[in-house]
Design an enzyme around this catalytic site. Structure first.
Site, short mmCIF file in Angstrom:
data_model
loop_
_atom_site.label_atom_id
_atom_site.label_comp_id
_atom_site.label_asym_id
_atom_site.label_seq_id
_atom_site.Cartn_x
_atom_site.Cartn_y
_atom_site.Cartn_z
N LYS A 72 0.73 -1.14 0.03
CA LYS A 72 -0.02 0.12 0.11
C LYS A 72 0.89 0.98 0.12
O LYS A 72 2.12 1.29 0.35
CB LYS A 72 -0.91 -0.23 1.17
CG LYS A 72 0.02 -0.10 2.50
CD LYS A 72 -1.01 -0.44 3.79
CE LYS A 72 0.01 -0.83 5.06
NZ LYS A 72 -0.74 -1.44 5.89
N ARG B 162 -9.53 -0.17 15.50
CA ARG B 162 -9.43 0.73 14.35
C ARG B 162 -10.70 0.03 13.38
O ARG B 162 -11.46 0.74 13.51
CB ARG B 162 -7.97 0.73 13.63
CG ARG B 162 -7.97 1.99 12.62
CD ARG B 162 -6.37 1.83 12.04
NE ARG B 162 -5.97 0.51 11.55
CZ ARG B 162 -4.79 0.26 11.20
NH1 ARG B 162 -3.58 1.41 11.15
NH2 ARG B 162 -4.34 -0.69 10.63
N TYR C 170 17.59 29.29 9.02
CA TYR C 170 16.53 29.81 9.47
C TYR C 170 16.29 29.69 11.05
O TYR C 170 16.51 28.73 11.68
CB TYR C 170 15.16 29.27 9.08
CG TYR C 170 14.84 29.42 7.51
CD1 TYR C 170 14.52 30.85 7.01
CD2 TYR C 170 14.88 28.47 6.56
CE1 TYR C 170 14.67 31.24 5.84
CE2 TYR C 170 14.50 28.77 5.47
CZ TYR C 170 14.51 30.19 4.81
OH TYR C 170 14.21 30.53 3.40
N MET D 130 13.29 23.99 2.81
CA MET D 130 12.43 23.27 1.62
C MET D 130 13.37 22.60 0.67
O MET D 130 13.14 21.41 0.30
CB MET D 130 11.62 24.38 0.92
CG MET D 130 10.81 23.71 -0.02
SD MET D 130 9.73 24.81 -0.92
CE MET D 130 8.76 25.60 0.49
C1 LIG Z 1 0.06 -2.10 6.48
C2 LIG Z 1 -0.44 -3.27 7.27
C3 LIG Z 1 0.45 -4.37 7.37
C4 LIG Z 1 1.84 -4.66 7.29
O1 LIG Z 1 2.32 -4.13 8.47
P1 LIG Z 1 3.89 -3.51 8.58
O2 LIG Z 1 3.96 -3.27 10.05
O3 LIG Z 1 4.47 -2.85 7.63
O4 LIG Z 1 4.29 -5.05 8.51
C5 LIG Z 1 -0.43 -5.74 7.70
N1 LIG Z 1 -1.56 -5.68 7.99
C6 LIG Z 1 -2.47 -4.76 7.66
C7 LIG Z 1 -4.07 -4.69 8.02
C8 LIG Z 1 -1.87 -3.47 7.53
O5 LIG Z 1 -2.50 -2.22 7.41
#
Ligand SMILES: *Cc1c(COP(=O)(O)O)cnc(C)c1O
Length: 357
Positions: free
Chosen positions: A34, A130, A253, A301
């Site tokens: 993802k 969640r 800065y 930046m």
């Molecule tokens: C992103 C995600 C993973 C992978 O998690 P990592 O900590 O990057 O190994 C696995 N399961 C779900 C539901 C996730 O959202």
């Protein structure tokens, strides 16, 4: 060119997949790609990880990108579907969908008959709180799903909240809460990277590694090498100026850093506009020609300023490594008060990607 470059080591990516298989022996692997392959490039990462049994993405759009690029294997959409048009699109694209809320059942009720059955995983909330069905309602949802004609219930899954803390009993409690849902007729998926590396009891069915594939540790107290992983991304830029400043000169800065003596100060072409974290404080390490130097003054930046006292004979054009080979991204994340996941995901379109074997 002086644009920052992210070099992506595809052999390291494959090595890390092998490491997953070695640790979670006998499990099948759903590679989490993802958020643009954790910032490494969705399609390129998917191509390199052809040895995974399936891919996981967060959103339908990401799955469709993979389909359009020609990936016809199993793709799990972790957030599932949230509207009927989306659901139809998912079925047409043969995606594995996650049911995490009763609301989705109302959409399934409206789904017209189709040519192929919908593939569903049920996500159970064992403590992450969640997304996921509560343990008290999951059984009823599972039996309702079994009643649909066009639905194939593939498996049950859950997700850990604290697996990155090897001492935290919460993970054991989550595992126990999940046990009643393990059914020999269904696939099972529990472990993320921290589960894979830290919690052998979670090695069941399909594991879902993300960050460890990209070669950083999921734990706050270790780095890639400790876990048998190889860093995949090396972020690099160049020095665009080498200054000789005087004792008492302040840099950048807010004038937050002052030269303690007459000294060389380097300017490198990278900043928060490229995704380098603005919160990285003075003292955060970089490698100049392979030698350690440190940030001096605030991140701008487009530029960072560096204390070059430890560098022999620095010149304009010299290579500056921000993280990756020779400089663990974990170390930079800690210095900047974040995690490697965020460092990788936040790189912007200004960074050029180079894929290498
Ligand atoms: C992103 C995600 C993973 C992978 O998690 P990592 O900590 O990057 O190994 C696995 N399961 C779900 C539901 C996730 O959202």
């Amino acid at each position: 060119m002086t644009s920052p470059v992210a070099r992506i080591n595809l052999s390291a990516l494959r090595h890390n997949l092998d490491r997953v298989k070695e640790v979670a022996t006998g499990c099948r692997v759903i590679a989490a790609i993802k958020a643009n392959g954790y910032g490494h490039g969705l399609v390129e990462v998917a191509r390199a990880l052809a040895g995974a049994d399936a891919f996981a993405v967060a959103r339908v759009e990401e799955a469709l990108q993979l389909r359009h690029a020609g990936f016809d294997g199993q793709i799990m959409v972790l957030e599932g579907f949230n509207s009927l048009p989306e659901l139809l699109l998912c079925r047409d694209s043969d995606l594995d969908l996650v049911i995490h809320d009763r609301f989705q059942l109302q959409l399934l009720d409206k789904l017209p008959a189709g040519a192929s059955p919908l593939r569903l995983w049920v996500k159970i909330d064992t403590g992450m709180h969640r997304i996921g069905l509560q343990t008290g309602e999951a059984e009823a949802v599972i039996s309702r799903l079994r009643g649909y004609e066009d639905v194939r219930l593939v498996g049950v899954m859950t997700h850990f909240a604290n697996a990155d803390d090897r001492q935290n009993d919460y993970t054991r409690q989550q595992l126990e809460a999940f046990i009643p849902f393990i059914d020999p007729e269904l696939e099972v998926s529990i472990a993320n990277s921290a589960g894979i590396l830290g919690w052998p009891d979670s090695h069941k069915g399909w594991v879902r590694p993300g960050i460890m594939l990209y070669g950083t540790s999921p734990f706050p107290d270790s780095v890639a090498g400790d876990e048998g992983l190889e860093p995949v991304m090396t972020l690099r830029t160049r020095l665009i100026a080498v200054r000789h400043l005087h004792k008492g000169d302040s840099i950048g800065y807010g004038s937050t850093w002052t030269c303690p003596e007459d000294m060389p100060v380097g300017v490198a072409a990278i900043g928060y506009g490229d995704g380098y974290p603005r919160h990285a404080p003075s003292g955060t390490p970089v490698l100049v020609n392979g030698q350690r130097a440190a940030l001096a003054g605030r991140v701008s930046m487009d530029m960072i300023t560096l204390d070059l006292r430890a560098i022999s004979n620095p010149r304009v054009g010299d290579s500056v490594v921000l993280w990756g080979e020779g400089l663990p991204a974990e170390e930079i994340a800690r210095a900047a008060g974040t995690i490697t996941y965020e460092l990788f995901c936040r790189l912007t379109g200004r960074v050029k990607y180079r894929y290498e074997e």
